[in-house]
Structures are given as C-alpha cells and as structure tokens.
Design a protein around this motif. Structure first.
Motif, PDB file in Angstrom:
ATOM      1  N   ASP A  47       0.815  -1.218   0.000  1.00 37.30           N
ATOM      2  CA  ASP A  47       0.000   0.000   0.000  1.00 37.30           C
ATOM      3  C   ASP A  47       0.849   1.267   0.000  1.00 37.30           C
ATOM      4  N   GLY A  48       2.184   1.125  -0.104  1.00 36.37           N
ATOM      5  CA  GLY A  48       3.077   2.276  -0.152  1.00 36.37           C
ATOM      6  C   GLY A  48       3.473   2.820   1.210  1.00 36.37           C
ATOM      7  N   ALA A  49       3.033   2.184   2.272  1.00 31.88           N
ATOM      8  CA  ALA A  49       3.359   2.624   3.628  1.00 31.88           C
ATOM      9  C   ALA A  49       4.737   2.105   4.041  1.00 31.88           C
ATOM     10  N   VAL A  89      17.206  -8.479  13.937  1.00 34.34           N
ATOM     11  CA  VAL A  89      17.678  -7.584  12.881  1.00 34.34           C
ATOM     12  C   VAL A  89      16.641  -7.579  11.769  1.00 34.34           C
ATOM     13  N   GLY A  90      16.380  -6.391  11.256  1.00 36.98           N
ATOM     14  CA  GLY A  90      15.443  -6.284  10.154  1.00 36.98           C
ATOM     15  C   GLY A  90      15.744  -5.067   9.309  1.00 36.98           C
ATOM     16  N   THR A  91      14.934  -4.875   8.284  1.00 38.45           N
ATOM     17  CA  THR A  91      15.046  -3.705   7.426  1.00 38.45           C
ATOM     18  C   THR A  91      13.747  -2.922   7.499  1.00 38.45           C
ATOM     19  N   TYR A  92      13.890  -1.621   7.454  1.00 37.54           N
ATOM     20  CA  TYR A  92      12.751  -0.713   7.500  1.00 37.54           C
ATOM     21  C   TYR A  92      12.794   0.108   6.230  1.00 37.54           C
ATOM     22  N   SER A  93      11.752   0.015   5.412  1.00 31.89           N
ATOM     23  CA  SER A  93      11.641   0.787   4.179  1.00 31.89           C
ATOM     24  C   SER A  93      10.647   1.912   4.416  1.00 31.89           C
ATOM     25  N   ILE A  94      11.069   3.161   4.153  1.00 37.14           N
ATOM     26  CA  ILE A  94      10.231   4.328   4.391  1.00 37.14           C
ATOM     27  C   ILE A  94      10.173   5.145   3.099  1.00 37.14           C
ATOM     28  N   PRO A  95       9.061   5.066   2.377  1.00 36.21           N
ATOM     29  CA  PRO A  95       8.943   5.838   1.139  1.00 36.21           C
ATOM     30  C   PRO A  95       8.920   7.346   1.417  1.00 36.21           C
ATOM     31  N   ALA A  96       9.461   8.129   0.495  1.00 37.64           N
ATOM     32  CA  ALA A  96       9.431   9.588   0.617  1.00 37.64           C
ATOM     33  C   ALA A  96       7.998  10.056   0.818  1.00 37.64           C
ATOM     34  N   GLY A  97       7.829  11.001   1.735  1.00 37.32           N
ATOM     35  CA  GLY A  97       6.531  11.610   1.973  1.00 37.32           C
ATOM     36  C   GLY A  97       5.590  10.837   2.862  1.00 37.32           C
ATOM     37  N   THR A  98       5.977   9.629   3.316  1.00 38.84           N
ATOM     38  CA  THR A  98       5.081   8.863   4.179  1.00 38.84           C
ATOM     39  C   THR A  98       5.318   9.216   5.644  1.00 38.84           C
ATOM     40  N   SER A 123       6.298  -5.177  21.366  1.00 40.16           N
ATOM     41  CA  SER A 123       5.763  -4.064  22.144  1.00 40.16           C
ATOM     42  C   SER A 123       5.840  -2.831  21.279  1.00 40.16           C
ATOM     43  N   GLY A 124       4.746  -2.114  21.167  1.00 42.66           N
ATOM     44  CA  GLY A 124       4.684  -0.981  20.265  1.00 42.66           C
ATOM     45  C   GLY A 124       3.926  -1.383  19.030  1.00 42.66           C
ATOM     46  N   PRO A 125       4.219  -0.790  17.871  1.00 43.75           N
ATOM     47  CA  PRO A 125       3.440  -1.065  16.673  1.00 43.75           C
ATOM     48  C   PRO A 125       3.693  -2.455  16.120  1.00 43.75           C
ATOM     49  N   SER A 126       2.839  -2.883  15.238  1.00 44.56           N
ATOM     50  CA  SER A 126       3.002  -4.188  14.598  1.00 44.56           C
ATOM     51  C   SER A 126       4.238  -4.170  13.707  1.00 44.56           C
ATOM     52  N   GLN A 127       4.753  -5.339  13.404  1.00 40.62           N
ATOM     53  CA  GLN A 127       5.931  -5.389  12.537  1.00 40.62           C
ATOM     54  C   GLN A 127       5.614  -4.886  11.149  1.00 40.62           C
ATOM     55  N   ALA A 128       4.373  -5.000  10.702  1.00 39.11           N
ATOM     56  CA  ALA A 128       4.035  -4.489   9.386  1.00 39.11           C
ATOM     57  C   ALA A 128       4.174  -2.977   9.335  1.00 39.11           C
ATOM     58  N   ALA A 129       3.918  -2.316  10.469  1.00 40.33           N
ATOM     59  CA  ALA A 129       4.034  -0.862  10.523  1.00 40.33           C
ATOM     60  C   ALA A 129       5.413  -0.438  10.954  1.00 40.33           C
ATOM     61  N   HIS A 130       6.148  -1.322  11.478  1.00 40.71           N
ATOM     62  CA  HIS A 130       7.514  -1.243  11.965  1.00 40.71           C
ATOM     63  C   HIS A 130       7.569  -1.052  13.439  1.00 40.71           C
TER      64      HIS A 130
END
Length: 114
Positions: free
Chosen positions: A14-16, A30-39, A106-113
């Motif tokens: 969904d581009g999030a 360990v993981g990767t976090y992808s953050i699209p510009a403007g999100t 604890s905190g947000p879901s892994q899908a949201a990071h």
C-alpha cells in the motif's frame, strides 16, 4: 554462522513504511525498515534498545527531544521506551534495524515497523 538474505527492500504494497525481520535470536533481532518519501513513520516506543543504520535515502529523525538530518551511513541509537520517529523523508529510505534484546512486538506491529 548464519547468512541472512534480506532480499529486496521495498515498502508495503500500500506504499506505507514496512519493517521486515530477517534474523531473531533471544539477545538480538535484525530487520530492514523501508520508508517511502513523503510517508508518515507512526511508530511507538519499544521495550528494547534499538540501533538504526541508514543505508539509503534522506530525511530527518527525532528522538529524545533532538532532531537530526539523516542519510546513508548515519547510525542512531535509541534507548528502550524513548519516543522516536523518522519524518520529512525526501528520498525513499532503507534502514537496518537492530533490537537488543530481540523485538517483542511491544509498540506497533511489525508491518508498521518498529
């Protein structure tokens, strides 16, 4: 030894922003976090200490009342329970994320990071 193939770093369909965990042992994840510009990075504080290593992209990061510009090569440490977030992302970002001990959810879901 374990070799971790992180594959291609991409935002969610969904581009999030999206966090994907690549490795988990009790003391570390360990993981990767992808953050699209403007999100919007709407993460909440976690129960674990966290290290971010910016691999690509540009934006700003606020934690502990301090804001800094971030880009490739920047490493950030966030202690457990501290409010933090990426913002004003001007170029799609890919960030390596290290949790110690392993992320508990604890905190947000892994899908949201993180």
């Amino acid at each position: 030894m374990e070799i971790v193939d992180a594959g291609r770093f991409e935002p969610a369909p969904d581009g999030a922003p999206q966090y994907l965990e690549q490795l988990r042992v009790p003391a570390l994840s360990v993981g990767t976090y992808s953050i699209p510009a403007g999100t919007i990075d709407d993460q909440s504080p976690h129960s674990e200490d966290e290290i971010y290593v910016v691999v690509s992209g540009r934006g700003s990061f606020t934690s502990g009342g301090r804001t800094v510009d971030v880009g490739p090569g920047i490493t950030l440490f966030v202690p457990a329970h501290e409010e933090h977030r990426f913002h004003d992302v001007t170029e799609d970002m890919t960030v390596l994320v290290f949790f110690a001990p392993a992320y508990t959810g604890s905190g947000p879901s892994q899908a949201a990071h993180t």
